[in-house]
Motif scaffolding. Structure first.
Motif: not given
Length: 474
Positions: A154-162, A225-231
């Motif tokens: 949920q948090a990752l999705s919220a960041y990606s949307a923003f 978004s991809e960098e945040l997800s990967a890390l």
């Protein structure tokens, strides 16, 4: 005959007084029902003069109002209340609009997990004459690792949307530093899971608003978004494990690569943050290992000061004096070297000045790079026979034609000093970290690793060096 009662009159009186009581209750709620910090903010909004404001959904205690004046030329009001939602943030905006101040810029700290980008856009559109600078929250990697699977998604999705929507906001610049490993992976950078320390907060303010390194554009949004997800996914699936070095103390001797950076993002700071070791930054900006008439003291003299406790040769205004003095305050001269590790990081200034790499006639000639390092190591071993010593090669440099421009009478290039350190590590039987070659820095990607002067390692490069030191410390 029954006696007449006063109940009807009392009932009517209650009906008459009820609206008044409700009104008083609402007034008291409005005055005192809000948190104290919010009430104090509202009073400051109405009474102070300012031309910018900082409103945030995450704590901003580490952001100093003085920094806005010093670095940005703005008189700031910073809300002390951690704003829980966009509707409350809108209340702040309305009060600021009625304050009588001419507002040029509004800084917003936004938590994507608590804000809908469409609602934020609607608020921003009400103030078309104001520039909005939005800094998305940058919680530590520990926060991301501690979420349940559903909370994480949920948090990752919220960041990606923003990140996807924010690049299109009008008269708005949106920044996101929270996908940078050097920042969120070092616990030493944080006071809490959501709050960076004062030095890091100042760094982020400048990087966001001046250099624009973290500025979100349509082209960058997907990569951020991809960098945040990967890390964060890596941290959750296979978290890094660092040694507990809380019983060790590390003294760092070096030039500006060490001495110019003294916060938690410095090389000593990274070591401390990841391992718990006690660190002492004895770096000296502009200094060389080799002795010269132009330098009041160089590496051999600093090593002697550390061992003897005599600081008379060290300039009091320099970081080297502060570091050596702090170490001697904790461990007076003559203390055992047990638990001590000395890291020596010199070479860039020796190359820039063209000082000789070595002397065939005198291997301990301190006017040469190798002679100075040998002399310093000998002094440290005499004073701290149980201490570990680690040599660092000069880091990568893009300046002076990527370090290939010949300097000095010997036409030395930077690689000559790098090779000298690698050879000295074997000769002196000390550990070594090749900071020049080990991290993939090369001509085509140097901007990812160096600051704008093309010489000094940036926060990411310093993080890599500090992290790579940990396995070497025995």
């Amino acid at each position: 005959m029954k006696k007449r009662t006063s109940k009807p009159l009392s009932f009517k009186l209650i009906l008459l007084l009820l609206p008044l009581a409700v009104g008083i209750s609402l007034l008291l709620l409005a005055l005192f029902g809000r948190p104290r910090a919010q009430r104090e903010d509202y009073r400051a909004i109405a009474s102070r003069a300012y031309d910018c404001a900082f409103l945030s959904m995450y704590p901003t205690d580490a952001y100093a109002e003085e920094d806005f004046q010093r670095y940005l030329g703005l008189t700031a009001f910073r809300a002390s209340y951690c704003i829980p939602s966009l509707p409350v943030m809108e209340q702040y905006m309305r009060r600021i609009a009625r304050s009588g101040n001419t507002i040029t810029t509004i800084y917003l700290g936004i938590r994507p997990d608590r804000a809908d980008p469409r609602e934020l856009l609607a608020m921003i559109e009400k103030y078309p004459s104001v520039l909005f600078e939005v800094i998305l929250a940058y919680p530590s990697l520990e926060y991301w690792a501690g979420l349940s699977d559903s909370e994480y998604e949920q948090a990752l999705s919220a960041y990606s949307a923003f990140l996807s929507d924010a690049a299109e906001f009008p008269h708005t610049q949106v920044f996101f530093p929270g996908r940078q490993e050097w920042l969120i992976a070092n616990p030493g950078n944080y006071e809490t899971l959501w709050t960076a320390n004062e030095a890091i907060s100042r760094t982020l303010l400048l990087e966001c608003t001046i250099s624009g390194e973290h500025f979100i554009t349509p082209e960058r949004a997907q990569s951020f978004s991809e960098e945040l997800s990967a890390l964060t996914r890596k941290a959750r699936s296979s978290p890094d494990s660092y040694p507990d070095l809380s019983d060790r103390r590390l003294v760092f001797l070096g030039d500006s690569v060490i001495g110019n950076y003294t916060d938690s993002a410095s090389i000593p700071g990274v070591v401390r943050g990841l391992s718990g070791a006690a660190v002492y930054n004895c770096g000296y900006g502009g200094n060389s290992a080799a002795e010269s008439p132009e330098a009041p003291v160089s590496l051999p003299g600093i090593a002697r000061a550390l061992v003897s406790g005599d600081l008379s040769a060290l300039p009091r205004e320099a970081q080297v004096y502060q570091g050596v003095s702090a170490y001697l305050s904790d461990y007076p001269a003559g203390s055992s070297g047990e638990g001590l590790c000395v890291v020596i990081a010199y070479g860039l200034n020796d190359y820039f000045c063209g000082y000789p790499v070595s002397s065939r006639e005198d291997p301990l000639d301190t006017t040469t790079y190798c002679g100075a390092v040998r002399t310093a190591v000998r002094a440290l071993r005499d004073g701290f026979p149980q201490a570990q010593i680690i040599l660092l090669t000069p880091s990568y440099c893009y300046y002076y034609q990527r370090g290939t421009e010949p300097h000095g009478d010997g036409n030395y290039v930077l690689e000559d000093y790098v090779d000298a350190v690698l050879d000295l590590s074997q000769e002196l039987q000390v550990d070594v970290l090749d900071t020049h070659h080990a991290f993939g820095v090369e001509n085509g990607n140097w901007e990812r690793y160096l600051v704008s002067d093309q010489v000094h390692p940036n926060a990411f490069y310093r993080y890599l060096i500090g992290r790579a030191l940990l396995p070497l410390i025995r």
